[in-house]
Write an enzyme that holds these catalytic residues in place. Structure first.
Site, short mmCIF file in Angstrom:
data_model
loop_
_atom_site.label_atom_id
_atom_site.label_comp_id
_atom_site.label_asym_id
_atom_site.label_seq_id
_atom_site.Cartn_x
_atom_site.Cartn_y
_atom_site.Cartn_z
N GLY A 108 0.80 -1.21 0.00
CA GLY A 108 0.00 0.00 0.00
C GLY A 108 0.83 1.26 0.00
N VAL A 122 0.64 5.63 1.39
CA VAL A 122 -0.01 6.60 2.27
C VAL A 122 0.23 8.00 1.71
CG1 VAL A 122 -0.02 7.65 4.55
CG2 VAL A 122 0.07 5.19 4.32
N ASP A 150 3.09 -4.85 16.60
CA ASP A 150 4.22 -4.03 16.15
C ASP A 150 4.31 -2.76 17.01
OD1 ASP A 150 6.44 -3.50 14.58
OD2 ASP A 150 5.30 -2.40 13.07
#
Length: 571
Positions: A265, A267, A377
């Site tokens: 992806g 951003v 994470d």
């Protein structure tokens, strides 16, 4: 001046990072020709890049011609030739200076860039005009009585002179972003100059004779061709640029600047078209979703994050599909700084401030764990310290890109077992380092312990050279107590941190709520107040502006910051 901003990069496909950017700079004053200010800023950025190229393109041949003239010039140099060479050298110095300025140019505002554009092209036009004016008197063919004034000689000189202007006109139209009207005005003036200078030179030197009208006709044909090419190219560029800008809109949101990308992806910094509210937009292109599991994972992440309502978790505003199949969701934009950068810039935090942040992270995890979500994470770069609603030092837990829903059963296994290790090696729990998938909340507790260790000491629990060495250290080595690195770490806080970093999950705190209570019981837990936080932020409001520009100019996304050692994402 506000402290540095951070916009979360939550690109799928691996450990992600909070991106820092300063408060948006003041809007540039722009011409109405370019529509929105955002579009004008994009054009300004393109103009800056194109001017750099034009300056180099013009400088290189000009310097080579100057070198040739110096080598071929007779000795001693005639006075007229000396002046010409000095003028040529001055133009080269000017272009070199403009090129140097452009490569260090700090802004993309159109007006100052237009001034540099004017200086560059006017200097070239002035030099070409002087060269043409003098050519008809000083060229060897015009000095020889046998060839001076002949049709062939005049046409040869006219063509040689016109080539320079043709080059200047076409370069301007092709390289410089403009409206077609502005381009037509500029190149029209550029085409008229040689048509005026030619008869003026003929009147002064009187060597054209009856061939003047033929020379002007040849020149006009070539120059009009250059004008047509320049105006058409400029118009097509403006149309394509506008279409590309409009294509960067997803639903009610407009993309402004790419902040980063990962394996699954991208951003972007964006804004709501009507509300003008800044936001972070995470998307995945159709060509990236070649595996149906990829899109399924992406949509699952959105649904998981949308269920989180705690003020210490990043908020999801919206999600949807664009016309081209792009799937996206919209998150809040967070002005602040991630904890990794905060410690890297200012050093380890006071114990009371570290507790202040850690307790907020525990509250965010408490909500997530309560609905069956694991983060997996937790690291300093995924926690933003920011100001929200007049409250300072608000901690925001970002990037649930590795989130796991422990209630999905076999589906969760299928979606998360894309490899052996997911997360960032400096903060992985031993069970994650071993590639286990039967994780629970205590894996995130270990991550919080790693964050606490970093906030107090300025380094992760295990600083090793390679990712594999870190994984082995998490699994088998004992952590050095924080007080051995920083002697003023309180004993009760150290005990909490060391319990979080126990190898066996059963030896850690059983929940985020239990860890938050343990932190609250530490001496000095209430010493960091909102008043102290506000005072710190106000004191930092005068920080070095250069540092802020450096954060904004992260035009190439930085690598995920995980402290010493690489970031691992084996899938």
């Amino acid at each position: 001046m506000q402290p540095r901003n951070a916009v979360q990069r939550a690109a799928l496909g691996g450990p992600t990072v909070a991106y820092r950017a300063p408060s948006p700079p003041p809007r540039c004053k722009v011409s109405a020709h370019w529509g929105t200010s955002r579009f004008a800023e994009e054009v300004g950025g393109l103009l800056l890049r194109r001017l750099r190229v034009v300056a180099l393109i013009a400088l290189l041949p000009s310097f080579l011609f100057l070198l040739r003239h110096l080598l071929e010039a007779p000795r001693p140099l005639p006075a007229a030739l000396q002046f010409g060479l000095l003028l040529h050298a001055a133009v080269n110095v000017l272009m070199a200076g403009l090129a140097a300025i452009l490569w260090r140019w700090p802004t993309v505002c159109l007006r100052p860039l237009r001034a540099v554009e004017l200086a560059l092209f006017v200097s070239l036009a002035a030099f070409f005009g002087w060269t043409q004016f003098r050519m008809f008197a000083q060229a060897p063919l015009m000095q020889d009585p046998r060839t001076a004034g002949s049709v062939d000689t005049i046409r040869l000189l006219v063509v040689a002179s016109t080539v320079r202007w043709f080059f200047l006109i076409v370069v301007y139209g092709v390289f410089i972003p403009n409206t077609w009207k502005r381009c037509a005005l500029v190149v029209g003036i550029g085409a008229l100059l040689p048509l005026v200078l030619t008869p003026l030179g003929a009147a002064v030197y009187g060597k054209f004779g009856p061939t003047l009208h033929q020379a002007l006709l040849d020149m006009a044909i070539l120059l009009l061709t250059g004008v047509a090419v320049a105006v058409f190219g400029s118009h097509r560029f403006q149309v394509l640029q506008q279409q590309a800008f409009e294509a960067q809109q997803l639903g009610q949101y407009r993309l402004q600047k790419r902040l980063g990308s990962g394996g699954m992806g991208e951003v972007y910094l964006g804004e709501h078209v009507l509300l003008r509210r800044p936001c972070a937009i995470k998307l995945i292109r159709p060509d990236q979703a070649i595996d149906p599991t990829t899109l399924q994972r992406f949509e699952r992440e959105v649904r998981a994050m949308a269920t989180l309502t705690h003020p210490n978790s990043v908020e999801v505003f919206d999600y949807g599909h664009a016309d081209d199949g792009t799937f996206y969701y919209v998150m809040e934009y967070l002005p602040g700084i991630d904890l990794e950068s905060l410690v890297a810039r200012d050093g380890p935090l006071p114990a009371e401030r570290a507790i202040f942040f850690l307790r907020q992270v525990c509250r965010a995890l408490r909500e997530a764990h309560g609905i069956g979500l694991l983060h997996r994470d937790v690291k300093p770069s995924n926690i933003i310290a920011c100001e929200r609603g007049g409250t300072y030092d608000v901690a925001k837990l970002l990037d649930f890109g590795l989130v796991q829903n422990v209630g999905l059963g076999k589906d969760a296994m299928r979606l998360t077992m894309q490899g052996t290790v997911l997360g960032s090696p400096p903060y992985l729990s031993p069970e994650q380092a071993a590639g286990r998938t039967d994780l629970d909340a205590r894996a995130d507790i270990y991550g919080v312990g790693g964050v606490a260790y970093y906030l107090l000491t300025g380094q992760p629990p295990f600083a090793r050279d390679t990712a594999m060495q870190m994984l082995l250290a998490h699994a088998y080595e004992s952590v050095v107590p924080p007080a051995d690195v920083r002697p003023d770490v309180p004993a009760d806080l150290q005990a909490v941190v060391l319990r979080c970093l126990q190898k066996k999950a059963d030896a850690r705190y059983p929940s985020a709520d239990a860890l938050e209570k343990a932190l609250a019981s530490c001496a000095g837990a209430d010493a960091w107040t909102e008043e102290r936080a506000a005072a710190w932020w106000k004191a930092r409001s005068g920080q070095d502006e250069t540092d802020q520009h450096a954060a904004l100019e992260a035009t190439t996304p930085r690598q995920p910051a995980t402290g010493p050692g690489p970031t691992l994402n084996q899938r």
